[in-house]
Design a protein around this motif. Structure first.
Motif, PDB file in Angstrom:
ATOM      1  N   TYR A 192     -42.080 -25.742 -11.884  1.00 27.28           N
ATOM      2  CA  TYR A 192     -42.613 -25.336 -10.602  1.00 27.28           C
ATOM      3  C   TYR A 192     -44.079 -25.491 -10.412  1.00 27.28           C
ATOM      4  CZ  TYR A 192     -43.754 -23.029  -6.261  1.00 27.28           C
ATOM      5  OH  TYR A 192     -43.959 -22.592  -5.035  1.00 27.28           O
ATOM      6  N   THR A 193     -44.543 -26.313  -9.469  1.00 24.92           N
ATOM      7  CA  THR A 193     -46.098 -26.708  -9.299  1.00 24.92           C
ATOM      8  C   THR A 193     -46.282 -26.737  -7.940  1.00 24.92           C
ATOM      9  OG1 THR A 193     -46.217 -28.278 -11.344  1.00 24.92           O
ATOM     10  CG2 THR A 193     -47.869 -28.134  -9.729  1.00 24.92           C
ATOM     11  N   ALA A 230     -38.290 -25.221 -22.114  1.00 25.76           N
ATOM     12  CA  ALA A 230     -39.543 -24.199 -22.347  1.00 25.76           C
ATOM     13  C   ALA A 230     -40.955 -24.487 -22.165  1.00 25.76           C
ATOM     14  CB  ALA A 230     -39.316 -23.902 -24.207  1.00 25.76           C
ATOM     15  N   ASP A 231     -41.099 -25.662 -22.449  1.00 31.52           N
ATOM     16  CA  ASP A 231     -42.379 -26.257 -21.884  1.00 31.52           C
ATOM     17  C   ASP A 231     -42.863 -26.042 -20.367  1.00 31.52           C
ATOM     18  OD1 ASP A 231     -44.930 -27.630 -22.943  1.00 31.52           O
ATOM     19  OD2 ASP A 231     -44.557 -29.034 -21.756  1.00 31.52           O
ATOM     20  N   MET A 232     -41.850 -26.462 -19.929  1.00 37.01           N
ATOM     21  CA  MET A 232     -41.808 -26.177 -18.191  1.00 37.01           C
ATOM     22  C   MET A 232     -42.011 -25.024 -17.777  1.00 37.01           C
ATOM     23  SD  MET A 232     -39.681 -29.445 -16.692  1.00 37.01           S
ATOM     24  CE  MET A 232     -40.107 -31.277 -16.908  1.00 37.01           C
ATOM     25  N   ALA A 239     -44.703 -31.193 -20.103  1.00 41.74           N
ATOM     26  CA  ALA A 239     -43.686 -32.015 -19.770  1.00 41.74           C
ATOM     27  C   ALA A 239     -43.184 -32.177 -18.224  1.00 41.74           C
ATOM     28  CB  ALA A 239     -42.227 -31.336 -20.223  1.00 41.74           C
ATOM     29  N   ASN A 240     -43.575 -31.238 -17.511  1.00 37.87           N
ATOM     30  CA  ASN A 240     -43.917 -31.328 -16.039  1.00 37.87           C
ATOM     31  C   ASN A 240     -45.221 -32.005 -16.057  1.00 37.87           C
ATOM     32  OD1 ASN A 240     -44.283 -31.022 -13.252  1.00 37.87           O
ATOM     33  ND2 ASN A 240     -44.272 -28.891 -13.471  1.00 37.87           N
ATOM     34  N   GLN A 241     -45.026 -33.156 -15.742  1.00 36.00           N
ATOM     35  CA  GLN A 241     -46.348 -34.029 -15.622  1.00 36.00           C
ATOM     36  C   GLN A 241     -47.147 -33.441 -14.503  1.00 36.00           C
ATOM     37  OE1 GLN A 241     -46.784 -38.058 -17.217  1.00 36.00           O
ATOM     38  NE2 GLN A 241     -44.749 -38.347 -16.834  1.00 36.00           N
ATOM     39  N   ILE A 270     -43.559 -28.878  -5.848  1.00 38.72           N
ATOM     40  CA  ILE A 270     -42.132 -29.647  -6.773  1.00 38.72           C
ATOM     41  C   ILE A 270     -41.533 -28.529  -7.669  1.00 38.72           C
ATOM     42  CG2 ILE A 270     -43.814 -30.570  -8.196  1.00 38.72           C
ATOM     43  CD1 ILE A 270     -42.037 -32.830  -8.891  1.00 38.72           C
ATOM     44  N   VAL A 271     -40.097 -28.631  -7.449  1.00 33.58           N
ATOM     45  CA  VAL A 271     -39.364 -27.777  -8.201  1.00 33.58           C
ATOM     46  C   VAL A 271     -38.622 -28.653  -9.184  1.00 33.58           C
ATOM     47  CG1 VAL A 271     -37.683 -25.684  -8.194  1.00 33.58           C
ATOM     48  CG2 VAL A 271     -39.217 -26.260  -6.395  1.00 33.58           C
ATOM     49  N   LEU A 272     -38.462 -28.253 -10.454  1.00 36.52           N
ATOM     50  CA  LEU A 272     -37.542 -29.121 -11.431  1.00 36.52           C
ATOM     51  C   LEU A 272     -36.545 -28.077 -11.902  1.00 36.52           C
ATOM     52  CD1 LEU A 272     -40.460 -30.954 -13.341  1.00 36.52           C
ATOM     53  CD2 LEU A 272     -38.757 -32.146 -11.571  1.00 36.52           C
TER      54      LEU A 272
END
Ligand SMILES: Cc1cc2nc3c(=O)[nH]c(=O)nc-3n(C[C@H](O)[C@H](O)[C@H](O)COP(=O)(O)OP(=O)(O)OC[C@H]3O[C@@H](n4cnc5c(N)ncnc54)[C@H](O)[C@@H]3O)c2cc1C
Length: 486
Positions: free
Chosen positions: A118-119, A406-408, A434-436, A105-107
């Motif tokens: 990015y996960t 910044a958190d992501m 923030a990226n759950q 997953i890319v935000l």
């Protein structure tokens, strides 16, 4: 009375090869006190329930208002907590045949396309025990239909207009009354059965958001050097902007690209069939990066859907213990964690598993209470996480959005470091990200969940003693069979 369509030929979608409904569930255990269960609604929740309750030994009749069943032209995400069940039920090959396994997953930022979140998702099976798929809704519906068909009598064009929760019976629009032993309300977000269970009206609440949905032929993206990568590397791509976001992914062997565009609700309706204006959609997302604008330029028609949800209900069970709820009827949620159908399918798995133990009518109350106790907290937490993503994704440009990004980014760096160094996700949990999808505890809770294991655990720890005891006080199973007929 109108002729009843053959349930096997009633489905509008093309057949999905490879579904085998003959797997053994519940260690071969079947209810020695079989019920006639009336399911209202032939959506994904109703079909999953028909399969599981049929496998548990019960007789199932499904009532559906529509004249033909099927699903709309849109994609759906099947997360490992669901693919685990579908594999167990005998649909693993079919799922693999029609699904696309996303690699990550890319935000991204909406205007620049900059990647902030990015996960990786390539190791879903290793981490959570089952794969993640992106598939066409019609394919998932058909696959569930094929699983349910051998176990159900399907009544199409059968709108339930009222319910007697004590009999229990349902009345159809035609005036016909059908009596059963138990009723499952799988009748979706505008559920009539929910009103029956609660004893008052409790309409679903608008979330303030609506979505446009569109499917673009992938060859159009492949022909464009800027877009090609979106198909070549099948990721789920999200673009986050003020009060709006987009999620896009590949379906149908990467032949179609599915796009979901969330935006402020401006009076759309809760109907899959509502046509939206493609031009209005393009205007709404005109400030998104050029790649998005190009993709949207390929869209000729779009569906529009108002997103509703509802606070968790106090109960899913009518006081008669003869009517219960399942799926969107009791826990509609924003699709921002891709878990609405997943929760409906898990509900069905738990219900089937629990009711496979039924050997005397006196046990039904405890088993249904266990169903609610196992399912309500999990679905309530999933509803909460879905709402949380609405806030996270839709932040206006400014300090909070900068903090989110910044958190992501921090989580992305950890993910890339982990990947390079070959570490396990468990080493760095990124709790509260923030990226759950970067939060490993949330991932484990959501994706590693096994609905059957939860039901079996309850039985081993509580049910066997509580419900088994009820059975013992009511005599042998032969006695029970005789008693249940009286
Ligand atoms: C934009 C969007 C994207 C989504 N993406 C995902 C995703 O990626 N993953 C995921 O898991 N979920 C997703 N969801 C959620 C998912 O679509 C729903 O949670 C799921 O379809 C609910 O299934 P259900 O069977 O409970 O209800 P429904 O699918 O609504 O089925 C209810 C059925 O009951 C019938 N019915 C209603 N009233 C009556 C009556 N009185 N008599 C007879 N029949 C009746 C209806 O005709 C219908 O067929 C998404 C939802 C939206 C809106």
């Amino acid at each position: 009375m109108a002729a009843r369509p053959d349930p096997v030929s009633a489905h509008a979608a093309a057949s999905v090869e490879g579904v085998s409904p003959h797997t053994t569930l519940y260690n071969g255990r079947k209810a020695s006190h079989p019920l006639h269960i009336l399911i209202v609604g032939c959506g994904m929740g109703g079909l999953a329930a028909a399969h599981c309750l049929g496998k548990a030994g019960h007789k199932v009749t499904v009532f559906e208002a529509a004249a033909a069943i099927g699903e709309v032209g849109a994609g759906i995400q099947v997360t490992p907590n669901v693919s685990r069940l579908l594999r167990r039920w005998g649909a693993g090959d079919a799922l693999e045949a029609v699904g696309v396994r996303p690699e990550a997953i890319v935000l991204r930022r909406y205007a620049t396309g900059e990647r902030v979140g990015y996960t990786r998702w390539t190791d879903m099976e290793e981490k959570y025990g089952a794969p993640y798929y992106h598939i066409h809704r019609a394919d998932l519906h058909k696959l569930l239909f094929d699983l349910a068909a051998p176990f159900m009598t399907l009544r199409l064009q059968s709108t339930v207009v009222s319910v007697d929760p004590d009999a229990p019976s349902i009345t159809l629009g035609s005036g016909e009354v059908v009596q059963g032993d138990m009723i499952v309300g799988a009748d979706g977000v505008k559920s009539l059965l929910q009103r029956v269970v609660l004893g008052h009206t409790n309409p679903a609440e608008p979330t303030g958001d609506a979505v446009y949905r569109a499917i673009v032929p992938s060859h159009l993206l492949l022909a464009d050097p800027e877009l090609r990568e979106l198909v070549d590397v099948p990721e789920m791509t999200g673009w986050m902007g003020p009060r709006r976001h987009i999620m896009a992914y590949n379906i149908r062997g990467k032949n179609e690209y599915n796009v979901v565009l969330a935006h402020p609700d401006d009076g759309s309706v809760e109907s899959w069939t509502a046509e939206g204006s493609a031009d209005k959609m393009r205007a709404d997302f005109a400030d998104y990066e050029p790649r998005v604008r190009k993709i949207l330029s390929f869209v000729n028609s779009t569906l529009k859907w108002r997103l509703m949800d509802r606070k968790p209900l106090k109960t899913w069970i009518h006081p008669s213990y003869k009517v219960i709820l399942l799926g969107d009827a009791c826990h509609p949620m924003l699709p921002y964690r891709a878990q609405g159908a997943a929760m409906a399918i898990e509900d069905a798995a738990v219900l089937g598993n629990l009711l496979s133990h039924l050997s005397h009518p006196a046990q039904l109350k405890s088993l249904l209470q266990a169903y609610e106790n196992l399912r309500l907290p999990r679905t309530a937490e999933t509803q909460r996480q879905s709402r949380l993503n609405q806030t996270i994704f839709h932040l206006p440009d400014g300090p909070e959005q900068e903090q989110r990004d910044a958190d992501m980014r921090k989580a992305t760096e950890a993910e890339l470091r982990r990947w390079r160094e070959g570490k396990r996700a468990a080493d760095e949990k990124l709790a509260g990200s923030a990226n759950q999808w970067a939060d490993e505890d949330k991932n484990m809770a959501q994706f590693a969940y096994d609905a059957d294991a939860a039901a079996e655990r309850w039985w081993a720890e509580v049910g066997q003693k509580q419900v088994g005891g009820l059975r013992a006080t009511h005599g042998t199973s032969r006695d029970q069979q005789v008693l249940s007929r009286l």
